[in-house]
Design a protein around this motif. Structure first.
Motif, PDB file in Angstrom:
ATOM      1  N   MET A   1      10.426  -8.255  -3.393  1.00 45.68           N
ATOM      2  CA  MET A   1       9.009  -8.510  -3.633  1.00 45.68           C
ATOM      3  C   MET A   1       8.220  -8.031  -2.425  1.00 45.68           C
ATOM      4  O   MET A   1       8.614  -8.227  -1.289  1.00 45.68           O
ATOM      5  N   THR A   2       7.105  -7.383  -2.675  1.00 47.15           N
ATOM      6  CA  THR A   2       6.266  -6.920  -1.586  1.00 47.15           C
ATOM      7  C   THR A   2       4.814  -7.190  -1.935  1.00 47.15           C
ATOM      8  O   THR A   2       4.492  -7.772  -2.975  1.00 47.15           O
ATOM      9  N   PHE A   3       3.934  -6.766  -1.053  1.00 48.27           N
ATOM     10  CA  PHE A   3       2.502  -6.959  -1.261  1.00 48.27           C
ATOM     11  C   PHE A   3       1.971  -5.960  -2.293  1.00 48.27           C
ATOM     12  O   PHE A   3       2.589  -4.929  -2.585  1.00 48.27           O
ATOM     13  N   CYS A   4       0.778  -6.268  -2.805  1.00 44.83           N
ATOM     14  CA  CYS A   4       0.043  -5.279  -3.590  1.00 44.83           C
ATOM     15  C   CYS A   4      -1.277  -4.988  -2.884  1.00 44.83           C
ATOM     16  O   CYS A   4      -1.766  -5.796  -2.091  1.00 44.83           O
ATOM     17  N   CYS A   5      -1.829  -3.852  -3.172  1.00 48.33           N
ATOM     18  CA  CYS A   5      -3.027  -3.376  -2.489  1.00 48.33           C
ATOM     19  C   CYS A   5      -4.231  -4.250  -2.843  1.00 48.33           C
ATOM     20  O   CYS A   5      -4.513  -4.460  -4.030  1.00 48.33           O
ATOM     21  N   PRO A   6      -4.972  -4.758  -1.861  1.00 47.91           N
ATOM     22  CA  PRO A   6      -6.137  -5.591  -2.162  1.00 47.91           C
ATOM     23  C   PRO A   6      -7.305  -4.810  -2.753  1.00 47.91           C
ATOM     24  O   PRO A   6      -8.244  -5.408  -3.283  1.00 47.91           O
ATOM     25  N   LEU A   7      -7.241  -3.481  -2.705  1.00 48.39           N
ATOM     26  CA  LEU A   7      -8.325  -2.668  -3.244  1.00 48.39           C
ATOM     27  C   LEU A   7      -8.049  -2.190  -4.666  1.00 48.39           C
ATOM     28  O   LEU A   7      -8.909  -2.280  -5.536  1.00 48.39           O
ATOM     29  N   CYS A   8      -6.829  -1.689  -4.926  1.00 51.41           N
ATOM     30  CA  CYS A   8      -6.527  -1.144  -6.257  1.00 51.41           C
ATOM     31  C   CYS A   8      -5.435  -1.918  -6.982  1.00 51.41           C
ATOM     32  O   CYS A   8      -5.137  -1.632  -8.139  1.00 51.41           O
ATOM     33  N   HIS A   9      -4.814  -2.883  -6.296  1.00 52.95           N
ATOM     34  CA  HIS A   9      -3.813  -3.793  -6.876  1.00 52.95           C
ATOM     35  C   HIS A   9      -2.485  -3.121  -7.196  1.00 52.95           C
ATOM     36  O   HIS A   9      -1.622  -3.734  -7.836  1.00 52.95           O
ATOM     37  N   ALA A  10      -2.288  -1.885  -6.743  1.00 54.66           N
ATOM     38  CA  ALA A  10      -0.989  -1.227  -6.926  1.00 54.66           C
ATOM     39  C   ALA A  10       0.000  -1.776  -5.897  1.00 54.66           C
ATOM     40  O   ALA A  10      -0.391  -2.246  -4.831  1.00 54.66           O
ATOM     41  N   PRO A  11       1.303  -1.723  -6.202  1.00 50.75           N
ATOM     42  CA  PRO A  11       2.297  -2.193  -5.232  1.00 50.75           C
ATOM     43  C   PRO A  11       2.219  -1.404  -3.932  1.00 50.75           C
ATOM     44  O   PRO A  11       1.938  -0.199  -3.927  1.00 50.75           O
ATOM     45  N   LEU A  12       2.463  -2.092  -2.822  1.00 53.27           N
ATOM     46  CA  LEU A  12       2.472  -1.446  -1.522  1.00 53.27           C
ATOM     47  C   LEU A  12       3.913  -1.157  -1.097  1.00 53.27           C
ATOM     48  O   LEU A  12       4.762  -2.047  -1.129  1.00 53.27           O
ATOM     49  N   ALA A  13       4.161   0.079  -0.710  1.00 55.16           N
ATOM     50  CA  ALA A  13       5.470   0.458  -0.190  1.00 55.16           C
ATOM     51  C   ALA A  13       5.487   0.233   1.313  1.00 55.16           C
ATOM     52  O   ALA A  13       4.529   0.557   2.020  1.00 55.16           O
ATOM     53  N   HIS A  14       6.589  -0.313   1.806  1.00 57.24           N
ATOM     54  CA  HIS A  14       6.697  -0.682   3.213  1.00 57.24           C
ATOM     55  C   HIS A  14       7.475   0.363   3.981  1.00 57.24           C
ATOM     56  O   HIS A  14       8.590   0.727   3.608  1.00 57.24           O
ATOM     57  N   THR A  15       6.891   0.866   5.064  1.00 54.24           N
ATOM     58  CA  THR A  15       7.610   1.701   6.023  1.00 54.24           C
ATOM     59  C   THR A  15       7.762   0.884   7.305  1.00 54.24           C
ATOM     60  O   THR A  15       7.442  -0.306   7.336  1.00 54.24           O
ATOM     61  N   ASP A  16       8.231   1.509   8.355  1.00 51.73           N
ATOM     62  CA  ASP A  16       8.475   0.771   9.592  1.00 51.73           C
ATOM     63  C   ASP A  16       7.216   0.125  10.158  1.00 51.73           C
ATOM     64  O   ASP A  16       7.255  -0.987  10.674  1.00 51.73           O
ATOM     65  N   LYS A  17       6.078   0.813  10.037  1.00 59.64           N
ATOM     66  CA  LYS A  17       4.875   0.340  10.724  1.00 59.64           C
ATOM     67  C   LYS A  17       3.660   0.179   9.832  1.00 59.64           C
ATOM     68  O   LYS A  17       2.559  -0.071  10.318  1.00 59.64           O
ATOM     69  N   SER A  18       3.822   0.318   8.519  1.00 58.90           N
ATOM     70  CA  SER A  18       2.646   0.200   7.652  1.00 58.90           C
ATOM     71  C   SER A  18       3.056  -0.085   6.213  1.00 58.90           C
ATOM     72  O   SER A  18       4.232  -0.022   5.851  1.00 58.90           O
ATOM     73  N   TYR A  19       2.042  -0.408   5.424  1.00 54.78           N
ATOM     74  CA  TYR A  19       2.181  -0.541   3.978  1.00 54.78           C
ATOM     75  C   TYR A  19       1.205   0.444   3.348  1.00 54.78           C
ATOM     76  O   TYR A  19       0.069   0.604   3.823  1.00 54.78           O
ATOM     77  N   ALA A  20       1.617   1.105   2.257  1.00 53.80           N
ATOM     78  CA  ALA A  20       0.742   2.072   1.602  1.00 53.80           C
ATOM     79  C   ALA A  20       0.945   2.017   0.091  1.00 53.80           C
ATOM     80  O   ALA A  20       2.040   1.708  -0.393  1.00 53.80           O
ATOM     81  N   CYS A  21      -0.139   2.309  -0.656  1.00 55.83           N
ATOM     82  CA  CYS A  21      -0.070   2.336  -2.114  1.00 55.83           C
ATOM     83  C   CYS A  21      -0.161   3.777  -2.602  1.00 55.83           C
ATOM     84  O   CYS A  21      -0.509   4.685  -1.837  1.00 55.83           O
ATOM     85  N   PRO A  22       0.143   4.027  -3.887  1.00 53.51           N
ATOM     86  CA  PRO A  22       0.087   5.400  -4.415  1.00 53.51           C
ATOM     87  C   PRO A  22      -1.300   6.036  -4.337  1.00 53.51           C
ATOM     88  O   PRO A  22      -1.425   7.268  -4.366  1.00 53.51           O
ATOM     89  N   GLN A  23      -2.353   5.202  -4.241  1.00 50.67           N
ATOM     90  CA  GLN A  23      -3.705   5.740  -4.161  1.00 50.67           C
ATOM     91  C   GLN A  23      -4.080   6.178  -2.742  1.00 50.67           C
ATOM     92  O   GLN A  23      -5.182   6.683  -2.522  1.00 50.67           O
ATOM     93  N   GLY A  24      -3.186   5.943  -1.800  1.00 52.61           N
ATOM     94  CA  GLY A  24      -3.447   6.383  -0.432  1.00 52.61           C
ATOM     95  C   GLY A  24      -4.049   5.330   0.474  1.00 52.61           C
ATOM     96  O   GLY A  24      -4.364   5.626   1.635  1.00 52.61           O
ATOM     97  N   HIS A  25      -4.233   4.126  -0.022  1.00 49.82           N
ATOM     98  CA  HIS A  25      -4.716   3.046   0.854  1.00 49.82           C
ATOM     99  C   HIS A  25      -3.572   2.617   1.766  1.00 49.82           C
ATOM    100  O   HIS A  25      -2.477   2.334   1.288  1.00 49.82           O
ATOM    101  N   ARG A  26      -3.835   2.559   3.071  1.00 50.88           N
ATOM    102  CA  ARG A  26      -2.787   2.269   4.052  1.00 50.88           C
ATOM    103  C   ARG A  26      -3.204   1.099   4.935  1.00 50.88           C
ATOM    104  O   ARG A  26      -4.372   0.990   5.337  1.00 50.88           O
ATOM    105  N   TYR A  27      -2.230   0.252   5.232  1.00 52.41           N
ATOM    106  CA  TYR A  27      -2.482  -0.943   6.056  1.00 52.41           C
ATOM    107  C   TYR A  27      -1.410  -1.002   7.141  1.00 52.41           C
ATOM    108  O   TYR A  27      -0.227  -1.213   6.856  1.00 52.41           O
TER     109      TYR A  27
END
Length: 271
Positions: A1-27
């Motif tokens: 289970m992971t986070f979803c994007c607060p802007l577009c609600h798509a699942p966020l993929a986790h890398t070593d230093k960030s989370y990103a969604c398919p729409q390009g939103h990065r955290y």
């Protein structure tokens, strides 16, 4: 289970230093290990939530053990209702993580990971530094950055959250544990501030999509130093109404007796 994007609600993929969604939103993840999922457009102020000073006062008060009976009671409820093989739990309004760390120990025994969420960056930064076993995020409790039916249990101690959001993220058969003030909670403290001390209104909350399965009252008396009493006042909504002489009176107390009164409710998600 992971986070979803607060802007577009798509699942966020986790890398070593960030989370990103398919729409390009990065955290990006902070160096302390938490992620900020509170977009600027979702903020109600520049720096929402408790300040660093308020967080530090609360941490000192909680570390002294005055609310440990409440923490133990909720952790016990969690251990009782969670089945083995649980995957995820969430502590909403987790602050600096005092309660969350105890819940994480219970969750780990059931096979689950624990998330902690708060709108205060100061609180989450402090929590992430201290409790690495929890996945912390800065986010709005009214826009939970989690996928539908992703949580086995959500704990909400005083924190606000829309019922629809709870129903969205909690699995069928999952749980919400809430803690609210009982009728006589902190009566002595209120007596220093208000000319007429009123009892807290009886519990009347309804959570659509949930059935109230258990309820418990927990009350006991605390004996506080003047410094601890000031920290307690700073933790409460009463602080905004307290005049300077109230703060001075509390600080000068050698001991200050104050009663607690908590209401614990366990709600189960139904289809």
């Amino acid at each position: 289970m992971t986070f979803c994007c607060p802007l577009c609600h798509a699942p966020l993929a986790h890398t070593d230093k960030s989370y990103a969604c398919p729409q390009g939103h990065r955290y990006d993840m902070a160096k302390e290990g938490y992620v900020n999922l509170l977009p600027v457009q979702h903020k109600r102020s520049r720096d929402p939530g408790d300040s660093a000073e308020m967080m530090q006062a609360r941490r000192a008060f909680l570390d002294a053990g005055h609310y440990q009976p409440l923490r133990d009671a909720v952790a016990s409820k969690l251990a009782e209702i969670l089945p083995d093989g649980t995957s995820s739990i969430l502590d909403i309004g987790c602050g600096e993580g005092y309660y969350t760390a105890a819940f994480a120990r219970t969750a780990e025994e059931k096979g689950a990971i624990t998330f902690g969420l708060d709108v205060s960056k100061s609180a989450i930064r402090a929590a992430a530094r201290r409790y690495s076993q929890v996945t912390f995020c800065v986010a709005s409790s009214h826009r939970l950055p989690f996928e539908q039916s992703s949580m086995d249990a959500v704990i909400r101690i005083y924190a606000p959250c829309k019922g629809e959001e709870l129903a969205r993220v909690v699995k069928e058969g999952g749980w919400v544990i809430t803690v609210t003030p009982g009728p006589r909670h902190l009566m002595e403290l209120k007596g220093l501030i208000y000319s007429e001390v009123l009892l807290h209104a009886p519990h009347s909350e309804q959570l659509p999509g949930f059935v109230l399965q258990q309820e418990q009252s927990l009350a006991y008396e605390m004996s506080l130093t003047g410094k601890e009493a000031v920290a307690l006042l700073q933790m409460t909504p009463f602080a905004w109404r307290a005049k300077p002489e109230v703060w001075e009176t509390l600080a000068e107390q050698e001991t200050f007796s104050c009663q607690t009164d908590f209401s614990i409710h366990c709600w189960q998600r139904i289809d």
